[in-house]
Design an enzyme around this catalytic site. Structure first.
Site, short mmCIF file in Angstrom:
data_model
loop_
_atom_site.label_atom_id
_atom_site.label_comp_id
_atom_site.label_asym_id
_atom_site.label_seq_id
_atom_site.Cartn_x
_atom_site.Cartn_y
_atom_site.Cartn_z
N GLY A 19 -19.05 15.79 6.80
CA GLY A 19 -18.08 15.05 7.63
C GLY A 19 -16.73 15.72 7.73
N GLY B 231 0.83 -1.21 0.00
CA GLY B 231 0.00 0.00 0.00
C GLY B 231 0.86 1.25 0.00
CE1 TYR B 232 0.07 8.49 0.78
CE2 TYR B 232 1.76 7.95 -0.83
CZ TYR B 232 1.12 8.87 -0.02
OH TYR B 232 1.55 10.19 0.00
CE1 TYR C 220 -0.23 5.67 8.93
CE2 TYR C 220 1.20 6.29 10.75
CZ TYR C 220 0.75 5.35 9.83
OH TYR C 220 1.30 4.10 9.82
CG ASN D 216 -6.91 0.41 -1.87
OD1 ASN D 216 -7.51 0.58 -2.93
ND2 ASN D 216 -6.50 1.42 -1.11
CB SER E 21 -6.26 8.21 11.43
OG SER E 21 -6.77 9.39 10.85
CE1 TYR F 11 -9.87 6.52 8.71
CE2 TYR F 11 -9.58 4.20 8.13
CZ TYR F 11 -9.05 5.44 8.46
OH TYR F 11 -7.68 5.60 8.55
CE LYS G 146 -7.01 3.29 10.77
NZ LYS G 146 -6.03 2.20 10.57
CE LYS H 75 -6.09 4.74 1.45
NZ LYS H 75 -5.03 5.72 1.16
NE ARG I 273 -14.54 15.52 1.95
CZ ARG I 273 -13.32 15.02 1.71
NH1 ARG I 273 -13.05 14.36 0.59
NH2 ARG I 273 -12.33 15.21 2.58
P1 NAD Z 1 -3.52 1.65 1.39
O1 NAD Z 1 -4.90 1.20 1.10
O2 NAD Z 1 -2.69 2.21 0.32
O3 NAD Z 1 -2.68 0.43 2.04
C1 NAD Z 1 -3.33 -0.56 2.82
C2 NAD Z 1 -2.85 -1.91 2.29
O4 NAD Z 1 -3.43 -2.93 3.07
C3 NAD Z 1 -3.28 -2.15 0.83
O5 NAD Z 1 -2.17 -2.59 0.09
C4 NAD Z 1 -4.33 -3.27 0.94
O6 NAD Z 1 -4.29 -4.14 -0.17
C5 NAD Z 1 -3.89 -3.96 2.22
N1 NAD Z 1 -4.97 -4.66 2.95
C6 NAD Z 1 -6.17 -4.17 3.33
N2 NAD Z 1 -6.86 -5.11 4.00
C7 NAD Z 1 -6.06 -6.22 4.05
C8 NAD Z 1 -6.19 -7.52 4.61
N3 NAD Z 1 -7.31 -7.90 5.24
N4 NAD Z 1 -5.17 -8.39 4.45
C9 NAD Z 1 -4.03 -8.04 3.80
N5 NAD Z 1 -3.84 -6.82 3.25
C10 NAD Z 1 -4.85 -5.93 3.38
O7 NAD Z 1 -3.63 2.67 2.62
P2 NAD Z 1 -2.53 3.67 3.20
O8 NAD Z 1 -2.91 5.04 2.78
O9 NAD Z 1 -1.17 3.15 2.95
O10 NAD Z 1 -2.86 3.56 4.76
C11 NAD Z 1 -2.18 2.61 5.55
C12 NAD Z 1 -2.74 2.71 6.95
O11 NAD Z 1 -2.63 4.06 7.42
C13 NAD Z 1 -4.22 2.36 7.06
O12 NAD Z 1 -4.42 1.65 8.27
C14 NAD Z 1 -4.92 3.71 7.13
O13 NAD Z 1 -6.13 3.65 7.85
C15 NAD Z 1 -3.88 4.52 7.87
N6 NAD Z 1 -3.97 5.96 7.60
C16 NAD Z 1 -3.89 6.41 6.32
C17 NAD Z 1 -3.98 7.78 6.07
C18 NAD Z 1 -3.93 8.31 4.67
O14 NAD Z 1 -4.34 9.46 4.46
N7 NAD Z 1 -3.44 7.55 3.72
C19 NAD Z 1 -4.14 8.67 7.13
C20 NAD Z 1 -4.21 8.17 8.43
C21 NAD Z 1 -4.11 6.80 8.65
C1 WQD Z 2 -8.34 17.43 2.80
C2 WQD Z 2 -9.05 18.74 2.59
C3 WQD Z 2 -11.35 18.56 1.97
C4 WQD Z 2 -10.72 16.74 -1.94
C5 WQD Z 2 -9.01 11.93 5.00
C6 WQD Z 2 -9.61 10.99 6.00
C7 WQD Z 2 -8.59 10.67 7.06
C8 WQD Z 2 -7.31 10.17 6.42
C9 WQD Z 2 -6.80 11.18 5.42
C10 WQD Z 2 -7.34 7.77 6.45
C11 WQD Z 2 -10.45 18.74 3.16
C12 WQD Z 2 -10.54 19.19 0.86
C13 WQD Z 2 -10.50 17.29 -0.69
C14 WQD Z 2 -11.28 17.54 -2.97
C15 WQD Z 2 -11.34 19.40 -1.46
N1 WQD Z 2 -7.52 8.92 5.77
N2 WQD Z 2 -10.80 18.58 -0.46
N3 WQD Z 2 -11.56 18.84 -2.69
O1 WQD Z 2 -10.52 14.58 4.73
O2 WQD Z 2 -8.48 15.58 5.90
O3 WQD Z 2 -8.69 13.12 5.67
O4 WQD Z 2 -7.83 11.39 4.45
O5 WQD Z 2 -7.01 7.63 7.57
O6 WQD Z 2 -9.13 9.69 7.92
O7 WQD Z 2 -10.70 11.64 6.62
O8 WQD Z 2 -8.22 14.49 3.65
O9 WQD Z 2 -7.45 14.88 1.36
O10 WQD Z 2 -9.85 14.07 1.74
O11 WQD Z 2 -9.24 16.41 2.35
O12 WQD Z 2 -11.61 20.57 -1.24
O13 WQD Z 2 -11.50 17.08 -4.13
O14 WQD Z 2 -9.20 18.96 1.18
O15 WQD Z 2 -12.59 19.21 2.12
O16 WQD Z 2 -10.71 20.00 3.71
P1 WQD Z 2 -9.07 14.53 5.02
P2 WQD Z 2 -8.70 14.90 2.20
#
Ligand code: NAD
Ligand code: WQD
Length: 342
Positions: A301, A11-12, A181, A36, A126, A153, A157, A86, A299
Site C-alpha cells: 500500500g 488528538g495529535y 495534509y 485515540n 489528506s 481510510y 477522505k 486514521k 510495505r
Molecule cells: P488523532 O487520532 O491523534 O486525533 C483524532 C482525535 O479524534 C482523537 O483524539 C480521537 O479520540 C478523536 N475522535 C475520533 N473519533 C471521534 C468521534 N467519533 N467523536 C469524538 N472524537 C473522536 O489523529 P491526528 O493525527 O490528529 O489526525 C487528525 C485528522 O487529520 C484526522 O482526520 C486524520 O485523518 C487527518 N490526517 C492525519 C494525518 C497524520 O499523519 N496524522 C495525515 C493526514 C490527515
Molecule cells: C512514511 C514512510 C514507509 C514506518 C500515512 C498514511 C497517511 C497519513 C500519514 C493519515 C513510508 C516508511 C514507515 C516504518 C518505514 N495518515 N516507514 N518504516 O505511509 O506516508 O502516510 O500516515 O491520514 O494517510 O498513509 O506515513 O509514516 O507510515 O510512512 O520504512 O517503521 O516511512 O514505508 O515510505 P505514510 P508513514
C-alpha cells in the site's frame, strides 16, 4: 472573542491547533470521545497557553450530544473537524468502523451546524486522496487528479470531500475549507504535547523516536528498491506546529475574506520531499542519536513518492511551513524523552 469548536481536539493535530487558536485569542471548545487520545492533553494545553479550553467528552457522531454542545456554546463561529479513525492498516481490517466513524461523524456535524446556523467548517483531509501522482503532477498541487483510494481510510477522505462539496452545493450558506495534509511530524517546542501513538507506531517518526529511546530494537526500512535517488520512499514531512498555524489562517480567512470561494482546498506541505533514509540521517544529525535500522521488503500500500506544491496555501492563506527539518526532528525527540522521563 469568537469561539471555535475543535472536534478531535485532544488528538495529535487538534491539540496543537487548539494551542495556536487560543494563543491567537480565540476561545476553544474541544469535543473528543478520547478514543485515540488522553484527557491529560488538556493539562499540556493549559501549561502552554495558561488556560484550559472547554472540553466536552462526547462522540461527535451522536446527533443529540453534538446538538447539545452547540446549544451550550452559542458563540461558535466555526468548526475544525479533526475527528476520524486514521490507521490505514486497521481500516483494511475494519472498514465498517471507518465508514461509520469518518463519514457518519461528518454528516452529523454538517446537520447540526445547519441547525444552529454555524456556516464555517475546516476539514482534515489528506494527500492520500492523490494516491501516487504521476511525474507530471509532482510536486502535487490541488488540481492533481484524485485517484482510486488504496484503503478504506483513504476512501473515507475522498468521500468526505464529496459530502462537503455536495452539502455546499445544496446550502449556499455553508463555507468549507478542505486541508490536505502531507506527513505531519514533530511536537510542540515545549515538549508538553505531541504525538501519542497507541501500541506499535505505524508512522515513521514515532518509530524512530521510540527506537532512539530504546523501546524498539531497530527500525525496519520498508524497501530501498524504489525508483528514487536512494531507493527509499519520499514524503513531504510537515511540522505539526506549522500545520496548526495553517488552520488558524484558514479560520481567519473564512471569518474575514470577501473573495473566497464557497469550498476552498489547500495542500499543506513544505514543498520538499525527503526519503526515509534521509530522514533517518537528518534525525541522527539533529539529535546525535544513532538509529539502528535494517532494510526489509516493501510495505503493502505504500506509494513511492509524493510531495506538495504548497504555492496556493502560501499565496492565499499567507502561510508557509518553514521550520527547518532538524528543529522539527529535535522537537519529536524532546517529546519522546519527556514522555519516557529520559
Ligand atoms: P488523532 O487520532 O491523534 O486525533 C483524532 C482525535 O479524534 C482523537 O483524539 C480521537 O479520540 C478523536 N475522535 C475520533 N473519533 C471521534 C468521534 N467519533 N467523536 C469524538 N472524537 C473522536 O489523529 P491526528 O493525527 O490528529 O489526525 C487528525 C485528522 O487529520 C484526522 O482526520 C486524520 O485523518 C487527518 N490526517 C492525519 C494525518 C497524520 O499523519 N496524522 C495525515 C493526514 C490527515
Ligand atoms: C512514511 C514512510 C514507509 C514506518 C500515512 C498514511 C497517511 C497519513 C500519514 C493519515 C513510508 C516508511 C514507515 C516504518 C518505514 N495518515 N516507514 N518504516 O505511509 O506516508 O502516510 O500516515 O491520514 O494517510 O498513509 O506515513 O509514516 O507510515 O510512512 O520504512 O517503521 O516511512 O514505508 O515510505 P505514510 P508513514
Amino acid at each position: 472573542m469568537a469561539r471555535i469548536l475543535v472536534i478531535g481536539g485532544t488528538g495529535y493535530i487538534g491539540s496543537h491547533t487548539t494551542v495556536e487558536l487560543m494563543q491567537q485569542g480565540f476561545d476553544v471548545t474541544i469535543v473528543d470521545n478520547l478514543s485515540n487520545s488522553s484527557i491529560d492533553v488538556l493539562d499540556g494545553i493549559e501549561a502552554i497557553v495558561g488556560r484550559k479550553p472547554a472540553f466536552e467528552n462526547i462522540d461527535c457522531g451522536n446527533y443529540t450530544d453534538l446538538d447539545n454542545v452547540f446549544s451550550m456554546y452559542t458563540d461558535i463561529v466555526g468548526v475544525i473537524h479533526f475527528a476520524a479513525s486514521k490507521a490505514v492498516g486497521e481500516s483494511v481490517e475494519k472498514p465498517l468502523l471507518y465508514y461509520r466513524n469518518n463519514l457518519g461523524s461528518l454528516c452529523t456535524l454538517l446537520e447540526v451546524m445547519k441547525q444552529h446556523c454555524v456556516p464555517n467548517i475546516v476539514f482534515s483531509s489528506s494527500c492520500t486522496v492523490y494516491g501516487q501522482p504521476d511525474e507530471a503532477h509532482l510536486p502535487v498541487d490541488e488540481t492533481a487528479p484524485i485517484q482510486k483510494a488504496l484503503s478504506p481510510y483513504g476512501n473515507t477522505k475522498q468521500i468526505n470531500e464529496e459530502i462537503i462539496n455536495d452539502a455546499a452545493h445544496a446550502d449556499k450558506e455553508l463555507n468549507a475549507t478542505i486541508l490536505r495534509y502531507f506527513n505531519p511530524i514533530g511536537a510542540h517546542p515545549s515538549a508538553l504535547i505531541g504525538e501519542l501513538p497507541n501500541g506499535v507506531p505505524q508512522n515513521l517518526l514515532p518509530f524512530i523516536t521510540q527506537t532512539a529511546a530504546g523501546l524498539r530494537k531497530e527500525l525496519k526500512v520498508f524497501g530501498n528498491d524504489y525508483n528514487t535517488p536512494d531507493g527509499s520512499c519520499i514524503r513531504d514531512y510537515i511540522y505539526v506546529v506549522d500545520l496548526a498555524k495553517a488552520h488558524v489562517k484558514a479560520i481567519e480567512r473564512m471569518l474575514t475574506a470577501k473573495d473566497r470561494e464557497q469550498v476552498e482546498i489547500f495542500n499543506l506541505g513544505t514543498g520538499n520531499g525527503l526519503s526515509v533514509l534521509t530522514l533517518i540521517h537528518e534525525f541522527e544529525a539533529a539529535t546525535g542519536v544513532k538509529i539502528p535500522y535494517s532494510i526489509v521488503g516493501r510495505r503493502e500500500g505504500d506509494i513511492e513518492q509524493v510531495w506538495a506544491n504548497p504555492e496556493k496555501a502560501n499565496r492565499v492563506l499567507g502561510w508557509k511551513a518553514g521550520t527547518p527539518i532538524r528543529e522539527v526532528l529535535r522537537s519529536a525527540w524532546n517529546w519522546e524523552k519527556h514522555i519516557r522521563n529520559l
